[in-house]
Design a protein around this motif. Sequence first.
Motif, PDB file in Angstrom:
ATOM      1  N   PRO A   1       0.816  -1.212   0.000  1.00  0.00           N
ATOM      2  CA  PRO A   1       0.000   0.000   0.000  1.00  0.00           C
ATOM      3  C   PRO A   1       0.849   1.261   0.000  1.00  0.00           C
ATOM      4  O   PRO A   1       2.023   1.241   0.389  1.00  0.00           O
ATOM      5  CB  PRO A   1      -0.825  -0.128   1.280  1.00  0.00           C
ATOM      6  CG  PRO A   1      -0.048  -1.043   2.149  1.00  0.00           C
ATOM      7  CD  PRO A   1       0.671  -1.986   1.235  1.00  0.00           C
ATOM      8  N   SER A   2       0.244   2.349  -0.411  1.00  0.00           N
ATOM      9  CA  SER A   2       0.966   3.619  -0.531  1.00  0.00           C
ATOM     10  C   SER A   2       1.232   4.281   0.806  1.00  0.00           C
ATOM     11  O   SER A   2       2.114   5.131   0.918  1.00  0.00           O
ATOM     12  CB  SER A   2       0.160   4.588  -1.397  1.00  0.00           C
ATOM     13  OG  SER A   2      -1.031   4.981  -0.711  1.00  0.00           O
ATOM     14  N   GLY A   3       0.461   3.908   1.821  1.00  0.00           N
ATOM     15  CA  GLY A   3       0.586   4.576   3.106  1.00  0.00           C
ATOM     16  C   GLY A   3      -0.227   5.844   3.210  1.00  0.00           C
ATOM     17  O   GLY A   3      -0.213   6.526   4.241  1.00  0.00           O
ATOM     18  N   LYS A   4      -0.956   6.174   2.152  1.00  0.00           N
ATOM     19  CA  LYS A   4      -1.842   7.340   2.168  1.00  0.00           C
ATOM     20  C   LYS A   4      -3.274   6.894   1.910  1.00  0.00           C
ATOM     21  O   LYS A   4      -3.501   5.910   1.210  1.00  0.00           O
ATOM     22  CB  LYS A   4      -1.409   8.368   1.117  1.00  0.00           C
ATOM     23  CG  LYS A   4      -0.065   9.007   1.421  1.00  0.00           C
ATOM     24  CD  LYS A   4       0.202  10.185   0.500  1.00  0.00           C
ATOM     25  CE  LYS A   4       1.489  10.905   0.877  1.00  0.00           C
ATOM     26  NZ  LYS A   4       1.716  12.109   0.049  1.00  0.00           N
ATOM     27  N   MET A   5      -4.229   7.627   2.475  1.00  0.00           N
ATOM     28  CA  MET A   5      -5.627   7.211   2.401  1.00  0.00           C
ATOM     29  C   MET A   5      -6.402   8.036   1.385  1.00  0.00           C
ATOM     30  O   MET A   5      -6.463   9.268   1.475  1.00  0.00           O
ATOM     31  CB  MET A   5      -6.272   7.315   3.778  1.00  0.00           C
ATOM     32  CG  MET A   5      -5.636   6.387   4.806  1.00  0.00           C
ATOM     33  SD  MET A   5      -6.483   6.389   6.392  1.00  0.00           S
ATOM     34  CE  MET A   5      -8.022   5.582   5.957  1.00  0.00           C
ATOM     35  N   LEU A   6      -6.987   7.324   0.438  1.00  0.00           N
ATOM     36  CA  LEU A   6      -7.818   7.977  -0.575  1.00  0.00           C
ATOM     37  C   LEU A   6      -9.000   8.706   0.053  1.00  0.00           C
ATOM     38  O   LEU A   6      -9.278   9.852  -0.291  1.00  0.00           O
ATOM     39  CB  LEU A   6      -8.339   6.929  -1.565  1.00  0.00           C
ATOM     40  CG  LEU A   6      -7.496   6.598  -2.786  1.00  0.00           C
ATOM     41  CD1 LEU A   6      -8.058   5.364  -3.476  1.00  0.00           C
ATOM     42  CD2 LEU A   6      -7.467   7.782  -3.740  1.00  0.00           C
ATOM     43  N   MET A   7      -9.685   8.044   0.976  1.00  0.00           N
ATOM     44  CA  MET A   7     -10.923   8.608   1.503  1.00  0.00           C
ATOM     45  C   MET A   7     -10.691   9.877   2.316  1.00  0.00           C
ATOM     46  O   MET A   7     -11.608  10.684   2.491  1.00  0.00           O
ATOM     47  CB  MET A   7     -11.661   7.570   2.359  1.00  0.00           C
ATOM     48  CG  MET A   7     -10.966   7.183   3.644  1.00  0.00           C
ATOM     49  SD  MET A   7     -11.923   5.991   4.621  1.00  0.00           S
ATOM     50  CE  MET A   7     -13.361   6.985   5.027  1.00  0.00           C
ATOM     51  N   LEU A   8      -9.469  10.070   2.797  1.00  0.00           N
ATOM     52  CA  LEU A   8      -9.143  11.280   3.555  1.00  0.00           C
ATOM     53  C   LEU A   8      -8.536  12.361   2.675  1.00  0.00           C
ATOM     54  O   LEU A   8      -8.169  13.429   3.160  1.00  0.00           O
ATOM     55  CB  LEU A   8      -8.185  10.946   4.699  1.00  0.00           C
ATOM     56  CG  LEU A   8      -8.725  10.017   5.779  1.00  0.00           C
ATOM     57  CD1 LEU A   8      -7.680   9.804   6.872  1.00  0.00           C
ATOM     58  CD2 LEU A   8     -10.012  10.583   6.383  1.00  0.00           C
ATOM     59  N   GLY A   9      -8.415  12.070   1.395  1.00  0.00           N
ATOM     60  CA  GLY A   9      -7.861  13.054   0.475  1.00  0.00           C
ATOM     61  C   GLY A   9      -6.358  13.210   0.574  1.00  0.00           C
ATOM     62  O   GLY A   9      -5.799  14.200   0.078  1.00  0.00           O
ATOM     63  N   GLU A  10      -5.673  12.232   1.202  1.00  0.00           N
ATOM     64  CA  GLU A  10      -4.215  12.322   1.337  1.00  0.00           C
ATOM     65  C   GLU A  10      -3.511  12.081   0.003  1.00  0.00           C
ATOM     66  O   GLU A  10      -2.363  12.466  -0.186  1.00  0.00           O
ATOM     67  CB  GLU A  10      -3.720  11.310   2.362  1.00  0.00           C
ATOM     68  CG  GLU A  10      -4.203  11.600   3.777  1.00  0.00           C
ATOM     69  CD  GLU A  10      -3.805  10.519   4.775  1.00  0.00           C
ATOM     70  OE1 GLU A  10      -3.942  10.769   5.981  1.00  0.00           O
ATOM     71  OE2 GLU A  10      -3.362   9.429   4.340  1.00  0.00           O
TER      72      GLU A  10
ATOM     73  N   SER B   1      -4.687  11.017  -4.453  1.00  0.00           N
ATOM     74  CA  SER B   1      -5.782  10.912  -5.417  1.00  0.00           C
ATOM     75  C   SER B   1      -5.674   9.599  -6.170  1.00  0.00           C
ATOM     76  O   SER B   1      -4.612   8.966  -6.205  1.00  0.00           O
ATOM     77  CB  SER B   1      -5.717  12.068  -6.418  1.00  0.00           C
ATOM     78  OG  SER B   1      -4.545  11.965  -7.219  1.00  0.00           O
ATOM     79  N   ALA B   2      -6.766   9.201  -6.786  1.00  0.00           N
ATOM     80  CA  ALA B   2      -6.742   7.983  -7.592  1.00  0.00           C
ATOM     81  C   ALA B   2      -5.735   8.112  -8.718  1.00  0.00           C
ATOM     82  O   ALA B   2      -5.034   7.144  -9.060  1.00  0.00           O
ATOM     83  CB  ALA B   2      -8.136   7.693  -8.139  1.00  0.00           C
ATOM     84  N   GLU B   3      -5.620   9.301  -9.278  1.00  0.00           N
ATOM     85  CA  GLU B   3      -4.690   9.527 -10.383  1.00  0.00           C
ATOM     86  C   GLU B   3      -3.237   9.376  -9.910  1.00  0.00           C
ATOM     87  O   GLU B   3      -2.409   8.769 -10.602  1.00  0.00           O
ATOM     88  CB  GLU B   3      -4.913  10.913 -10.989  1.00  0.00           C
ATOM     89  CG  GLU B   3      -6.228  11.098 -11.712  1.00  0.00           C
ATOM     90  CD  GLU B   3      -7.425  11.231 -10.759  1.00  0.00           C
ATOM     91  OE1 GLU B   3      -8.559  11.008 -11.224  1.00  0.00           O
ATOM     92  OE2 GLU B   3      -7.210  11.554  -9.557  1.00  0.00           O
ATOM     93  N   GLU B   4      -2.935   9.936  -8.738  1.00  0.00           N
ATOM     94  CA  GLU B   4      -1.575   9.825  -8.209  1.00  0.00           C
ATOM     95  C   GLU B   4      -1.229   8.369  -7.898  1.00  0.00           C
ATOM     96  O   GLU B   4      -0.132   7.894  -8.215  1.00  0.00           O
ATOM     97  CB  GLU B   4      -1.416  10.679  -6.950  1.00  0.00           C
ATOM     98  CG  GLU B   4       0.003  10.635  -6.367  1.00  0.00           C
ATOM     99  CD  GLU B   4       0.152  11.406  -5.069  1.00  0.00           C
ATOM    100  OE1 GLU B   4       1.295  11.824  -4.769  1.00  0.00           O
ATOM    101  OE2 GLU B   4      -0.852  11.584  -4.345  1.00  0.00           O
ATOM    102  N   LEU B   5      -2.180   7.663  -7.285  1.00  0.00           N
ATOM    103  CA  LEU B   5      -1.935   6.257  -6.970  1.00  0.00           C
ATOM    104  C   LEU B   5      -1.747   5.432  -8.237  1.00  0.00           C
ATOM    105  O   LEU B   5      -0.829   4.604  -8.316  1.00  0.00           O
ATOM    106  CB  LEU B   5      -3.105   5.690  -6.170  1.00  0.00           C
ATOM    107  CG  LEU B   5      -3.164   6.009  -4.677  1.00  0.00           C
ATOM    108  CD1 LEU B   5      -4.399   5.368  -4.055  1.00  0.00           C
ATOM    109  CD2 LEU B   5      -1.908   5.513  -3.965  1.00  0.00           C
TER     110      LEU B   5
END
Length: 298
Positions: free
Chosen positions: A109-118, A120-124
Amino acid sequence: MHPLMARLAATAPVITDGAWGTQLQARGLPIGACPDAWNLTHPEQVQAVAAAYVAAGSRIILTNTFGATRINLARHGLADQAVAINRAGAELSKAAAGDQALVFASIGPSGKMLMLGETSAEELAAAFAEQATALAAGGADGIVVETMSDLDEARLALAAAKATGLPVVVSMTFSAGKAKDRTVMGVTPEQAAVALEEAGADAVGANCGLGIEEVVPICARLHAASALPIWIKPNAGLPVLVDGVARYNTGAAEFVAHVPALLAAGASFIGGCCGSTPDFIRALAATVATGAPQEAPS
């Protein structure tokens, strides 16, 4: 299903490998340092971990690339080395595997949360695509998207990995909820199995979070919900903090005592996660070969 995955599943159970982080720490990696960077700075130590698992009986080994998205590497100032780190990770495991094992490269995992806006889907999607492309260029035979808790992130990683043309396993971590049968995002085994099969995974599974005894019912539920092969890599029991360091108290003999139940629950691919070692894989190989729990050969 990818033809390679179908051929492997037909020979189940397939023995995978064990933990990487603690094995690197045993070889000098400082706690808190970036393990993935060792692919460039200490390649001989990384290859030694891979080789130890091949010698122990792993038919599939992973790569030292669990945290090697540019998003994770940025925390260590290494984002610009993401391609080199991932390609080297795949090459090191391939060199250790030779003709004795396959290499399924690790994407965590990236270690950042999509749902919290940390993030974006595009960045991931871009980060996972960069990582998967580099792993494929390094010679990986397959990709394992592992230790996921968010289905949306897992699907983004899966899509990036599938674009390489390699077989892709997606493994979630279930350890939350009253029954410890959900990811920290609330995903059940059934939800994960159905969603990931629909998204094109070649195998689904569970790793980390739980010990082997606790993961048996998770495996059974994944198997009941999906026609895909099931990939299982449990921890060596649950961790206990000793002087601020996680220690795992389940030994290899106790671990493999639960292997018959795990096979009966539908596992096709079995290995170990946190706290496991080459001794666990030796004991696992002996158990699978004889059909009964065995100590690791001395």
